[in-house]
Design a protein around this motif. Structure first.
Motif, PDB file in Angstrom:
ATOM      1  N   TRP A 209       0.839  -1.195   0.000  1.00  0.00           N
ATOM      2  CA  TRP A 209       0.000   0.000   0.000  1.00  0.00           C
ATOM      3  C   TRP A 209       0.874   1.245   0.000  1.00  0.00           C
ATOM      4  O   TRP A 209       1.992   1.233   0.508  1.00  0.00           O
ATOM      5  CB  TRP A 209      -0.904   0.016   1.242  1.00  0.00           C
ATOM      6  CG  TRP A 209      -1.906  -1.095   1.250  1.00  0.00           C
ATOM      7  CD1 TRP A 209      -1.670  -2.415   1.545  1.00  0.00           C
ATOM      8  CD2 TRP A 209      -3.291  -0.998   0.929  1.00  0.00           C
ATOM      9  NE1 TRP A 209      -2.829  -3.149   1.428  1.00  0.00           N
ATOM     10  CE2 TRP A 209      -3.845  -2.301   1.057  1.00  0.00           C
ATOM     11  CE3 TRP A 209      -4.134   0.049   0.565  1.00  0.00           C
ATOM     12  CZ2 TRP A 209      -5.195  -2.571   0.815  1.00  0.00           C
ATOM     13  CZ3 TRP A 209      -5.472  -0.219   0.334  1.00  0.00           C
ATOM     14  CH2 TRP A 209      -5.991  -1.505   0.451  1.00  0.00           C
ATOM     15  N   GLY A 210       0.326   2.335  -0.553  1.00  0.00           N
ATOM     16  CA  GLY A 210       1.010   3.615  -0.552  1.00  0.00           C
ATOM     17  C   GLY A 210       0.917   4.295   0.804  1.00  0.00           C
ATOM     18  O   GLY A 210       0.254   3.806   1.729  1.00  0.00           O
ATOM     19  N   PRO A 211       1.518   5.476   0.936  1.00  0.00           N
ATOM     20  CA  PRO A 211       1.630   6.138   2.240  1.00  0.00           C
ATOM     21  C   PRO A 211       0.424   6.969   2.648  1.00  0.00           C
ATOM     22  O   PRO A 211       0.398   7.512   3.753  1.00  0.00           O
ATOM     23  CB  PRO A 211       2.844   7.046   2.047  1.00  0.00           C
ATOM     24  CG  PRO A 211       2.779   7.430   0.596  1.00  0.00           C
ATOM     25  CD  PRO A 211       2.259   6.204  -0.116  1.00  0.00           C
ATOM     26  N   SER A 212      -0.582   7.085   1.787  1.00  0.00           N
ATOM     27  CA  SER A 212      -1.676   8.017   2.068  1.00  0.00           C
ATOM     28  C   SER A 212      -2.683   7.482   3.070  1.00  0.00           C
ATOM     29  O   SER A 212      -3.497   8.248   3.598  1.00  0.00           O
ATOM     30  CB  SER A 212      -2.412   8.360   0.770  1.00  0.00           C
ATOM     31  OG  SER A 212      -3.117   7.222   0.287  1.00  0.00           O
ATOM     32  N   CYS A 213      -2.679   6.145   3.312  1.00  0.00           N
ATOM     33  CA  CYS A 213      -3.683   5.499   4.159  1.00  0.00           C
ATOM     34  C   CYS A 213      -5.087   5.647   3.573  1.00  0.00           C
ATOM     35  O   CYS A 213      -6.094   5.588   4.289  1.00  0.00           O
ATOM     36  CB  CYS A 213      -3.656   6.039   5.593  1.00  0.00           C
ATOM     37  SG  CYS A 213      -2.085   5.761   6.430  1.00  0.00           S
ATOM     38  N   ASP A 214      -5.157   5.825   2.258  1.00  0.00           N
ATOM     39  CA  ASP A 214      -6.417   5.930   1.543  1.00  0.00           C
ATOM     40  C   ASP A 214      -6.781   4.550   1.004  1.00  0.00           C
ATOM     41  O   ASP A 214      -5.910   3.781   0.604  1.00  0.00           O
ATOM     42  CB  ASP A 214      -6.281   6.939   0.401  1.00  0.00           C
ATOM     43  CG  ASP A 214      -7.576   7.148  -0.357  1.00  0.00           C
ATOM     44  OD1 ASP A 214      -8.413   7.931   0.113  1.00  0.00           O
ATOM     45  OD2 ASP A 214      -7.729   6.529  -1.433  1.00  0.00           O
ATOM     46  N   GLU A 215      -8.060   4.231   0.973  1.00  0.00           N
ATOM     47  CA  GLU A 215      -8.481   2.897   0.555  1.00  0.00           C
ATOM     48  C   GLU A 215      -8.183   2.608  -0.915  1.00  0.00           C
ATOM     49  O   GLU A 215      -8.154   1.444  -1.329  1.00  0.00           O
ATOM     50  CB  GLU A 215      -9.978   2.711   0.824  1.00  0.00           C
ATOM     51  CG  GLU A 215     -10.880   3.657   0.049  1.00  0.00           C
ATOM     52  CD  GLU A 215     -12.348   3.454   0.367  1.00  0.00           C
ATOM     53  OE1 GLU A 215     -13.186   4.113  -0.277  1.00  0.00           O
ATOM     54  OE2 GLU A 215     -12.660   2.647   1.266  1.00  0.00           O
ATOM     55  N   LEU A 216      -7.973   3.634  -1.715  1.00  0.00           N
ATOM     56  CA  LEU A 216      -7.625   3.427  -3.120  1.00  0.00           C
ATOM     57  C   LEU A 216      -6.123   3.229  -3.334  1.00  0.00           C
ATOM     58  O   LEU A 216      -5.701   2.833  -4.417  1.00  0.00           O
ATOM     59  CB  LEU A 216      -8.084   4.626  -3.962  1.00  0.00           C
ATOM     60  CG  LEU A 216      -9.583   4.878  -4.052  1.00  0.00           C
ATOM     61  CD1 LEU A 216      -9.847   6.144  -4.864  1.00  0.00           C
ATOM     62  CD2 LEU A 216     -10.293   3.684  -4.685  1.00  0.00           C
ATOM     63  N   ASP A 217      -5.353   3.494  -2.284  1.00  0.00           N
ATOM     64  CA  ASP A 217      -3.897   3.536  -2.447  1.00  0.00           C
ATOM     65  C   ASP A 217      -3.270   2.145  -2.288  1.00  0.00           C
ATOM     66  O   ASP A 217      -2.322   1.948  -1.522  1.00  0.00           O
ATOM     67  CB  ASP A 217      -3.295   4.514  -1.434  1.00  0.00           C
ATOM     68  CG  ASP A 217      -1.915   5.010  -1.850  1.00  0.00           C
ATOM     69  OD1 ASP A 217      -1.437   4.594  -2.927  1.00  0.00           O
ATOM     70  OD2 ASP A 217      -1.327   5.813  -1.104  1.00  0.00           O
ATOM     71  N   GLN A 218      -3.786   1.192  -3.028  1.00  0.00           N
ATOM     72  CA  GLN A 218      -3.244  -0.162  -3.005  1.00  0.00           C
ATOM     73  C   GLN A 218      -2.387  -0.387  -4.249  1.00  0.00           C
ATOM     74  O   GLN A 218      -2.853  -0.234  -5.375  1.00  0.00           O
ATOM     75  CB  GLN A 218      -4.362  -1.198  -2.964  1.00  0.00           C
ATOM     76  CG  GLN A 218      -3.848  -2.633  -2.813  1.00  0.00           C
ATOM     77  CD  GLN A 218      -4.961  -3.650  -2.775  1.00  0.00           C
ATOM     78  OE1 GLN A 218      -5.657  -3.844  -3.769  1.00  0.00           O
ATOM     79  NE2 GLN A 218      -5.144  -4.302  -1.637  1.00  0.00           N
ATOM     80  N   ILE A 219      -1.142  -0.766  -4.040  1.00  0.00           N
ATOM     81  CA  ILE A 219      -0.202  -0.983  -5.149  1.00  0.00           C
ATOM     82  C   ILE A 219      -0.265  -2.416  -5.649  1.00  0.00           C
ATOM     83  O   ILE A 219      -0.376  -2.670  -6.843  1.00  0.00           O
ATOM     84  CB  ILE A 219       1.246  -0.650  -4.713  1.00  0.00           C
ATOM     85  CG1 ILE A 219       1.307   0.711  -4.017  1.00  0.00           C
ATOM     86  CG2 ILE A 219       2.179  -0.690  -5.911  1.00  0.00           C
ATOM     87  CD1 ILE A 219       0.750   1.843  -4.818  1.00  0.00           C
ATOM     88  N   VAL A 220      -0.186  -3.371  -4.725  1.00  0.00           N
ATOM     89  CA  VAL A 220      -0.251  -4.794  -5.078  1.00  0.00           C
ATOM     90  C   VAL A 220      -1.213  -5.464  -4.098  1.00  0.00           C
ATOM     91  O   VAL A 220      -1.020  -5.406  -2.885  1.00  0.00           O
ATOM     92  CB  VAL A 220       1.139  -5.464  -4.996  1.00  0.00           C
ATOM     93  CG1 VAL A 220       1.028  -6.953  -5.335  1.00  0.00           C
ATOM     94  CG2 VAL A 220       2.126  -4.783  -5.930  1.00  0.00           C
ATOM     95  N   GLU A 221      -2.242  -6.116  -4.638  1.00  0.00           N
ATOM     96  CA  GLU A 221      -3.252  -6.743  -3.776  1.00  0.00           C
ATOM     97  C   GLU A 221      -2.732  -8.027  -3.141  1.00  0.00           C
ATOM     98  O   GLU A 221      -2.914  -8.259  -1.949  1.00  0.00           O
ATOM     99  CB  GLU A 221      -4.515  -7.036  -4.584  1.00  0.00           C
ATOM    100  CG  GLU A 221      -5.632  -7.643  -3.754  1.00  0.00           C
ATOM    101  CD  GLU A 221      -6.888  -7.875  -4.569  1.00  0.00           C
ATOM    102  OE1 GLU A 221      -7.908  -8.286  -3.979  1.00  0.00           O
ATOM    103  OE2 GLU A 221      -6.859  -7.646  -5.800  1.00  0.00           O
ATOM    104  N   ASN A 222      -2.111  -8.875  -3.943  1.00  0.00           N
ATOM    105  CA  ASN A 222      -1.605 -10.152  -3.445  1.00  0.00           C
ATOM    106  C   ASN A 222      -0.276 -10.479  -4.094  1.00  0.00           C
ATOM    107  O   ASN A 222      -0.140 -10.403  -5.328  1.00  0.00           O
ATOM    108  CB  ASN A 222      -2.585 -11.293  -3.757  1.00  0.00           C
ATOM    109  CG  ASN A 222      -3.882 -11.180  -2.992  1.00  0.00           C
ATOM    110  OD1 ASN A 222      -3.884 -11.169  -1.772  1.00  0.00           O
ATOM    111  ND2 ASN A 222      -4.988 -11.079  -3.717  1.00  0.00           N
TER     112      ASN A 222
END
Length: 448
Positions: A354-367
């Protein structure tokens, strides 16, 4: 020689044969570990030269107009300017960047399909006369703000099934006749046709329909007395060399059939990621970590992870509001590589990034499967040159990571042999010999 900014605040590391891009990445990680562990890019500009030479050898009739929004960093723009490409710009900022390189306005296309009036006026002011257009309202806006405009009619393409794609931009053949009537009334010149085929759709039938439709528009233009001299086959080219050859195998005979060389039609294109995607590697740092028990079914390829093993969530110092912005549109398949050395038999755990924003859209790699990482460890992402180095979001005050440009000595020699190098270009390089050990004292002073 035009093409290089006199005050460009960056440099290019010219690597001897004994120094690899991996050495540079290792050195930069060492430096950043000491100074703050910020994310950074390493860009191998030699790959741009190789891609350009390959383009010239394969797409012999098609002049590239680099899509600036893909990657607008100064090293990329200046190398491509030296290589002699044109530039496809979508904003005033991009046009200003290219104008500062000393590029002729004839080698700039203003491609934004929805242009602000002020930006059209700016294009007129600096002599950028070639603009794309796909609607009557856009045509009237251009006519009011750019008396010397020369238009490329942007036509829609078709999908594999032969039905018109649901596209935001591009007009129909039927509407082209109406646009030509309007252009005649407004005394606006139409000089060519543009279409775009996405990199996810490279079926021969799509190009066949697009180029034959373009021919119809050219024939239609003759009825209205327009002098047409340009066909723009758009972008959508991947950085895969085989992909370019496959596209050329489709396009070349169609061009010979509908727009033979003796027709005087200039054929251009707008490659972007083709040039820059594989040239850039992004290094990011793990800034936070969470562990939890697996409470959901994992993908098939991750079933080796036992249910009683922890699932790790890692937070890194770059995300979708920064270098991974393409993730939001689904155009990025980010595959992490762990920088630290680990044993082949070391256990792997189900992980997400996840990215640093702590936003629910800020996912880089799910699995993904990774060895257990610690805060402060580094991850590398290859092929990050396209879409990651444009304008930055202001979300959480994210800043663009610094960019470290490199080029191997052999690539530099190849650039010279191809006639692209000059003394003006050489001032941007400094030499990194193989006989020294890279260390923090070896400066890589490249502006972000």
């Amino acid at each position: 020689m035009k093409g290089f900014l006199e005050d460009a605040n960056y440099s290019i590391s010219l690597l001897d044969e004994g120094v690899t891009p991996g050495d540079v990445i290792d050195n930069c990680i060492y430096e950043h570990t000491l100074t703050g562990k910020n994310a950074f890019f390493v860009g191998d500009l030699g790959k741009l030269t190789k891609q350009h030479i390959h383009w010239q050898n394969v797409m012999t009739r098609v002049k590239p107009f680099y899509n600036v929004k893909c990657n607008s960093t100064p090293g990329v723009l200046e190398i491509l300017a030296a290589l002699g490409t044109g530039f496809a710009c979508s904003s005033k900022t991009e046009m200003a960047l290219i104008q500062d390189l000393g590029i002729s306005s004839k080698n700039i296309i203003f491609t934004n399909p929805c242009k602000q009036a002020s930006q059209i006026k700016y294009a007129a002011k600096i002599g950028v006369n070639l603009l794309s257009c796909d609607s009557e309202l856009e045509l009237k806006k251009i006519a009011r703000n750019h008396p010397n405009a020369k238009l490329l009619l942007h036509i829609a393409t078709e999908d594999n099934g032969g039905e018109e794609m649901i596209m935001k931009f591009g007009t129909t053949l039927k509407n082209c006749r109406h646009l030509m009537e309007c252009a005649k009334e407004l005394d606006v010149q139409i000089v060519g046709v543009k279409f775009h085929v996405s990199n996810s759709c490279k079926e021969p039938q799509v190009y066949k329909h697009a180029i034959s439709d373009a021919r119809c528009v050219f024939d239609m233009a003759e009825e209205f007395g327009f002098t047409m001299n340009m066909l723009n086959i758009g972008g959508g080219f991947t950085d895969n060399e085989q992909n370019l050859e496959e596209v050329n195998h489709i396009v070349s005979p169609l061009l010979d059939m509908y727009f033979p060389e003796d027709s005087g039609i200039n054929v251009v294109s707008e490659p972007g990621c083709y040039y820059v995607s594989s040239a850039f590697t992004l290094a990011v740092n793990v800034v936070a970590k969470k562990a939890a028990q697996c409470d959901k079914r994992l993908p098939f390829e991750m079933e080796q992870t036992r249910n009683d093993e922890p699932v790790f969530t890692y937070y890194i110092n770059d995300g979708v509001y920064g270098s991974f912005a393409s993730k939001l549109s689904g155009n990025l398949n980010a595959i992490p590589e762990v920088h630290k050395k680990y044993k082949e038999d070391e256990p792997l755990f189900a992980s997400s990034l996840w990215g640093p924003s702590c936003d629910e859209l800020d996912q880089i790699v799910e699995n993904c499967l990774l060895p257990e990482l610690n805060i402060g460890d580094w991850l590398l992402f290859d092929s990050m040159g396209s879409g990651a180095l444009g304008e930055r979001s202001t979300f959480n005050d994210l800043q663009r990571p610094p960019v470290y440009y490199i080029m191997s000595f052999s690539d530099w020699c190849e650039m010279q042999d191809a006639g692209f190098a000059s003394d003006t270009l050489m001032k941007n390089f400094f030499f990194v010999p193989s006989c020294i050990q890279l260390s923090p004292e070896d400066t890589f002073s490249i502006a972000a």
